[in-house]
Design a protein around this motif. Sequence first.
Motif, short mmCIF file in Angstrom:
data_model
loop_
_atom_site.label_atom_id
_atom_site.label_comp_id
_atom_site.label_asym_id
_atom_site.label_seq_id
_atom_site.Cartn_x
_atom_site.Cartn_y
_atom_site.Cartn_z
N VAL A 1 32.03 -6.69 36.04
CA VAL A 1 32.28 -6.22 37.52
C VAL A 1 33.54 -5.18 37.67
O VAL A 1 34.27 -5.32 36.99
N VAL A 2 33.17 -4.20 38.42
CA VAL A 2 34.07 -3.18 38.73
C VAL A 2 34.51 -3.48 40.18
O VAL A 2 33.82 -3.56 41.11
N LEU A 3 36.05 -3.46 40.12
CA LEU A 3 36.46 -3.64 41.58
C LEU A 3 37.47 -2.66 41.96
O LEU A 3 38.31 -2.14 41.03
N ARG A 4 37.60 -2.51 43.13
CA ARG A 4 38.61 -1.56 44.01
C ARG A 4 39.65 -2.57 44.79
O ARG A 4 39.05 -2.87 45.95
N ILE A 5 40.52 -2.91 44.41
CA ILE A 5 41.55 -3.82 44.95
C ILE A 5 42.89 -3.33 45.76
O ILE A 5 43.33 -2.28 45.23
N ASP A 6 42.88 -3.66 47.09
CA ASP A 6 44.06 -2.97 47.99
C ASP A 6 45.31 -3.73 47.18
O ASP A 6 45.34 -4.63 46.53
N ARG A 7 46.54 -2.69 47.34
CA ARG A 7 47.61 -3.21 46.74
C ARG A 7 48.39 -4.08 47.50
O ARG A 7 49.10 -4.83 46.99
N GLU A 8 48.05 -4.16 48.73
CA GLU A 8 49.00 -4.96 49.57
C GLU A 8 47.85 -6.23 50.16
O GLU A 8 46.86 -5.89 50.47
N PRO A 9 48.36 -7.33 50.30
CA PRO A 9 47.63 -8.40 50.80
C PRO A 9 47.40 -8.27 52.47
O PRO A 9 48.34 -7.80 52.96
N PHE A 10 46.31 -8.64 52.81
CA PHE A 10 45.93 -8.54 54.44
C PHE A 10 46.16 -10.01 55.20
O PHE A 10 46.09 -9.99 56.48
N SER A 11 46.12 -11.24 54.21
CA SER A 11 46.31 -12.23 54.76
C SER A 11 46.80 -13.23 53.87
O SER A 11 47.10 -13.17 52.53
N GLU A 12 47.56 -14.35 54.33
CA GLU A 12 48.03 -15.18 53.27
C GLU A 12 47.64 -16.54 53.91
O GLU A 12 47.73 -16.89 55.18
N GLY A 13 47.62 -17.81 52.94
CA GLY A 13 47.55 -19.04 53.48
C GLY A 13 49.04 -19.73 52.77
O GLY A 13 49.94 -19.30 52.37
#
Length: 269
Positions: free
Chosen positions: A19-31
């Motif tokens: 799989v090829v992924l482009r992941i944001d550097r900062e989280p948008f949410s957390e639990g």
Amino acid sequence: RAAKFSYDCAIDRWDESGVVLRIDREPFSEGGMRLAYRARELLPDGSEVECVVKRMKPGLLMPPETSFHEALTQTVAESYAQDFNRACAAKKLPHSIAFLPVSVVKLEGTTEPLCLEPYLAGEYVKHSDNDGHNETEDELAAAFSYFTYVTSNKLLVVCDIQGVGTFYTDPQIHTFDGEGFGAGNLGDEGIQRFLASHRHSLLCEQLGLPSLDAGLTDEELARKIQAAEDEDVVSGYGSEFGFDPSVASGWTSQRYTRGMAGLGQHFRF
């Protein structure tokens, strides 16, 4: 680039794909335990699929296999959701639910396991937790949880139901022996807490699920269910609904351990 591992419940096997992924550097949410990052899966035809990558919070010092538990728990919950949908269809009930497909991914050059699932847009609602509390009066979510208890022959219950509409994510599973399914598995105590707060609904009745005695107090109800554990009140449930109940009730701690071991061999800790 990453290797993606998806579990096939029908044959108890982890399937690997690239799989090829482009992941944001900062989280948008957390639990409480995980950070969630917006990501895009790049498909061979050049299109992109919105998804979410979840990783354990570094400061918690959780063991790497925690992500395995999260992925396998959600996969098992989905197998019960499919049984639930078949039971509803057999009774001509217009209900259908699903848990988002979740995979474990291993990014090139790293050993940290991450969880990957589709991005779920819309209003997020939490219906229940894993401590016996109901956050909403949604009968569908509650009936599904009770369905898992009945069709597993009292071996487990899928709870902590949350998501958008009838698409759920991040469930927890309690088992009678407390084995498997990560730190959220509170064992028999978790099952009893769920049963003490469960209310038999019209949907439970329509599905033919055995009724708990609504006239009892929560404490009396919990004691009665615990005392009745050895009674075979659910024997044979499932065959009349068009699915084999032995498939759903087959999630023993041994089977779960085999699934965990099958994935663990792909990571070096």
